[in-house]
Design a protein around this motif. Structure first.
Motif, PDB file in Angstrom:
ATOM      1  N   UNK A 108      59.365 -92.276  39.833  1.00 23.73           N
ATOM      2  CA  UNK A 108      59.784 -90.883  40.027  1.00 23.73           C
ATOM      3  C   UNK A 108      60.913 -90.840  41.039  1.00 23.73           C
ATOM      4  N   UNK A 109      61.906 -90.002  40.747  1.00 25.30           N
ATOM      5  CA  UNK A 109      63.055 -89.800  41.636  1.00 25.30           C
ATOM      6  C   UNK A 109      63.000 -88.362  42.140  1.00 25.30           C
ATOM      7  N   UNK A 110      63.023 -88.221  43.462  1.00 25.32           N
ATOM      8  CA  UNK A 110      62.947 -86.892  44.073  1.00 25.32           C
ATOM      9  C   UNK A 110      64.192 -86.652  44.917  1.00 25.32           C
ATOM     10  N   UNK A 111      64.877 -85.561  44.622  1.00 23.18           N
ATOM     11  CA  UNK A 111      66.018 -85.136  45.439  1.00 23.18           C
ATOM     12  C   UNK A 111      65.475 -84.164  46.472  1.00 23.18           C
ATOM     13  N   UNK A 112      65.451 -84.537  47.762  1.00 25.32           N
ATOM     14  CA  UNK A 112      64.768 -83.710  48.763  1.00 25.32           C
ATOM     15  C   UNK A 112      65.500 -82.409  49.040  1.00 25.32           C
ATOM     16  N   UNK A 113      64.814 -81.540  49.767  1.00 20.52           N
ATOM     17  CA  UNK A 113      65.341 -80.197  50.026  1.00 20.52           C
ATOM     18  C   UNK A 113      66.634 -80.224  50.834  1.00 20.52           C
ATOM     19  N   UNK A 114      66.797 -81.219  51.698  1.00 20.93           N
ATOM     20  CA  UNK A 114      67.976 -81.247  52.579  1.00 20.93           C
ATOM     21  C   UNK A 114      69.091 -82.126  52.031  1.00 20.93           C
ATOM     22  N   UNK A 115      69.082 -82.394  50.731  1.00 24.66           N
ATOM     23  CA  UNK A 115      70.076 -83.298  50.150  1.00 24.66           C
ATOM     24  C   UNK A 115      71.488 -82.755  50.346  1.00 24.66           C
ATOM     25  N   UNK A 116      71.725 -81.506  49.960  1.00 25.65           N
ATOM     26  CA  UNK A 116      73.063 -80.909  50.116  1.00 25.65           C
ATOM     27  C   UNK A 116      73.423 -80.770  51.580  1.00 25.65           C
TER      28      UNK A 116
END
Length: 651
Positions: A108-116
């Protein structure tokens, strides 16, 4: 005589269908073995787009430097799904976690909330590398995890290339603003350079004017020296003139001293002129003698009168005497003194004339010096004018220099304000962020510590299956003695099966002892692993017993070997089954080795889940079904036939 040719041996395969099939098997088994392997694993990495992977986008976005909204998570999700390099399944965090745990997703790949926010931080005060969270589970597939790590490295590099440009853009925005200030500073520097050029030209004129002023001053100095010399001569002449004046004064004193006697004589003359006018004619000789005597005595008037008398006729003289009689009184008082004073005055005047000559000579020198001074003054005036003009240009250039310097200072100040004033730690963090804008944060639910542990769930069941083949080469699947008794088919099947299971249990013990103690295989659940491998060996032996019982010793053993090849290529023990052709994906859930591999992955990695119990259930079902078929076949084998007594093919 014994034939040494191969024809006699092969001739026996001409009788019956089964021998002919045996010949075909001998020819096709190597092809089956090699072709199946090549077909299954021809290019598994070209089919990673079939590998199911969970994709969770939790990014909340962030303000971009240009005032827009940065949604890097959504952009990355769209980029990944559009590319289709993997079988991405956009989902939520809970489904992704459950799917990786249960094997629905390989990772699974998760783009976290603070990515941007992290991507945008490169130009801020706290630069931070963006993070992509990846969750792996070696219990799903060791090779699948390996492929996933490789794929995610490529994804990270691709994202980092884009994110790196965004990170650099964040930094370059400030540098761009700084550039505007530096451009202004550059303009100021250009103006400053022009003003400096003008200032230099003005300074050159100032220098030239100063040189002319210097030359004029030198000429003025020379004229002044000449003027000084002339002044000295004037002074000398003035001294001479003063001396003559003294002498004139002395002569005046002498004339004054003689004035009385001259006045007395003049009075007597007047009286005698008046008394003797009538008798002037007779007295002329006496008068002449008298005048001659006076003239001899130095009387100028007498000498003049005597001269007059000598040049006039009597009538004129008479008239003159009359006139003399009229003015004798007046002439007598000062004529003598005047005559003496005038004499002295004439001498003094001569002296004074001499002094005046000297004074004139000095005055000439003064005039020459004055002329030189005038020329020097003119040159000095010209140089001073040039100096003044150059000074004006210098002043103007100085003003422009000041303006350009001010513009340069403002531009540099504005530019400096736009460039981050980082501390050493901030510079390090910013450089790290730009160099590595995106990093992978991995979590492993189950980990195989080595390649050997990753492949053990495949090779251990395969070894036991091969062990079963060897076992049935030496043991009879259905004992002839048991078949000769009235025992049921189950008892006959069990009679042939239990000895093989005992051998299989021994094989498990030897195999695990060597790989665990000798090779150092780390097993998460040793007891469970032993029990499960015994079940695997029992299931394989039951299947092999069934095939030999149903197909006969020769065909059954060939079928067993073929089954081994099919299971190796479809059990997903190496590459994920999704990367293999559709045929292998179709038989994957049907073959017992598939469940043997999955169950061992759970036990070796130490993370058993529901899939272990599914594997146990399936293997037990295969075991019982195989024994049931064997028992059925054993019941039918109580009647002996010619084919059983004389089989067409034996091994």
């Amino acid at each position: 005589m014994l034939s040494l040719t191969s024809g006699g041996e092969l001739r026996r395969f001409r009788r019956g269908r089964l021998p002919r099939l045996a010949v075909a098997a001998m020819l096709l088994v190597p092809l089956l073995y090699g072709a199946l392997y090549l077909w299954a694993f021809w290019s598994p990495t070209s089919h990673l787009d079939r590998l199911p992977v969970a994709l969770v986008d939790a990014d909340t976005g962030a303000p971009a430097s240009d005032g827009t909204r940065l949604t890097a998570g959504a952009d990355l999700t769209a980029q990944l799904t559009d590319a289709g390099d993997l079988d991405w399944h956009p989902t939520d965090a809970s489904d992704a976690a459950a799917g990786v745990q249960d094997g629905d997703y390989y990772f699974a790949v998760t783009i976290p909330a603070d990515f941007s926010t992290s991507l945008a931080s490169a130009g801020g005060d706290t630069p931070t590398s963006a993070r992509i969270d990846v969750t792996y589970n070696d219990a799903n597939s060791f090779i699948g995890t390996t492929l996933g790590r490789s794929a995610m490295t490529q994804v990270r590099d691709a994202v980092a290339a884009t994110a790196g440009r965004q990170a650099v853009d964040q930094v370059l925005v400030g540098l761009g603003s700084a550039r505007e200030g530096l451009v202004q500073a550059s303009d100021g520097a250009v103006s400053l350079r022009a003003a400096a050029t003008q200032l230099g030209a003005g300074a050159t004129q100032v220098a030239t004017g100063a040189a002319q002023a210097r030359d004029g001053a030198a000429a003025l100095a020379g004229g002044t020296a000449t003027l000084g010399s002339g002044a000295a001569q004037v002074a000398s002449g003035s001294a001479t003139l003063a001396d003559a004046a003294h002498r004139l004064a002395a002569g005046s004193d002498t004339a004054h001293a003689s004035a009385g006697a001259v006045a007395g004589g003049a009075q007597k003359v007047a009286d005698g002129v008046h008394a003797t006018v009538g008798t002037i004619g007779g007295l002329l000789p006496q008068m002449g003698a008298y005048l001659t005597a006076r003239a001899s005595a130095g009387d100028a008037d007498a000498a003049a009168l005597l001269a007059t008398l000598g040049s006039s006729d009597p009538a004129a003289l008479s008239a003159q005497l009359q006139q003399l009689d009229a003015g004798a009184a007046q002439v007598a008082s000062g004529a003598a003194a005047l005559d003496d004073g005038l004499g002295s005055l004439a001498a003094s005047a001569q002296t004074l004339a001499t002094g005046a000559t000297t004074l004139a000579g000095g005055a000439t020198g003064v005039a020459d010096g004055a002329a030189h001074a005038a020329d020097g003054s003119a040159t000095l005036a010209t140089g001073t004018a040039a100096l003044a003009d150059g000074a004006a240009r210098v002043a103007s250039g100085t003003s422009q220099v000041g303006d350009g310097a001010a513009q340069l200072a403002d531009g540099l100040s504005d530019g400096a304000a736009q460039i981050p004033d980082d501390s050493a730690d901030q510079r390090t963090a910013r450089a790290t962020t730009i160099a590595n804008p995106v990093e992978l944060a991995t979590t492993d639910l189950a980990t195989a510590d080595s390649l050997g542990e990753g492949f053990a769930p495949m090779f251990l069941p395969m070894a036991l299956f091969v062990g079963g083949i060897i076992t049935w080469l030496l043991l009879r699947p259905l004992p002839s003695r048991a078949l000769a008794t009235p025992a049921s088919g189950w008892r006959v099947a069990i009679a042939g099966y239990l000895p093989a299971v005992a051998v299989g249990a021994g094989q498990v013990a030897v195999l695990l002892g060597v790989v665990a103690l000798g090779l150092g295989l780390s097993i998460g659940h040793p007891v469970g692993t032993v029990a499960f491998l015994v079940l695997v060996a029992a299931a394989f032996l039951a299947v092999q017993q069934m095939l030999i019982a149903v197909l006969g010793p020769a065909a059954g053993k060939v079928a067993t070997i073929a089954l081994l090849m099919l299971q190796i290529t479809s059990a997903s023990g190496t590459y994920p089954v999704q990367t293999t052709p559709a045929f292998f994906q179709a038989i994957h859930p049907l073959l017992p080795m598939t469940y043997a591999v999955q169950g061992l992955r759970d036990l070796v990695t130490g993370t058993p889940d529901a899939r272990l119990w599914v594997a146990v259930g399936y293997l037990v079902a295969v075991l019982l079904a195989s024994l049931a078929v064997t028992a059925w076949k054993a019941g039918r084998m109580r009647t002996w036939t010619v084919s059983r007594l004389h089989p067409a093919l034996t091994i």
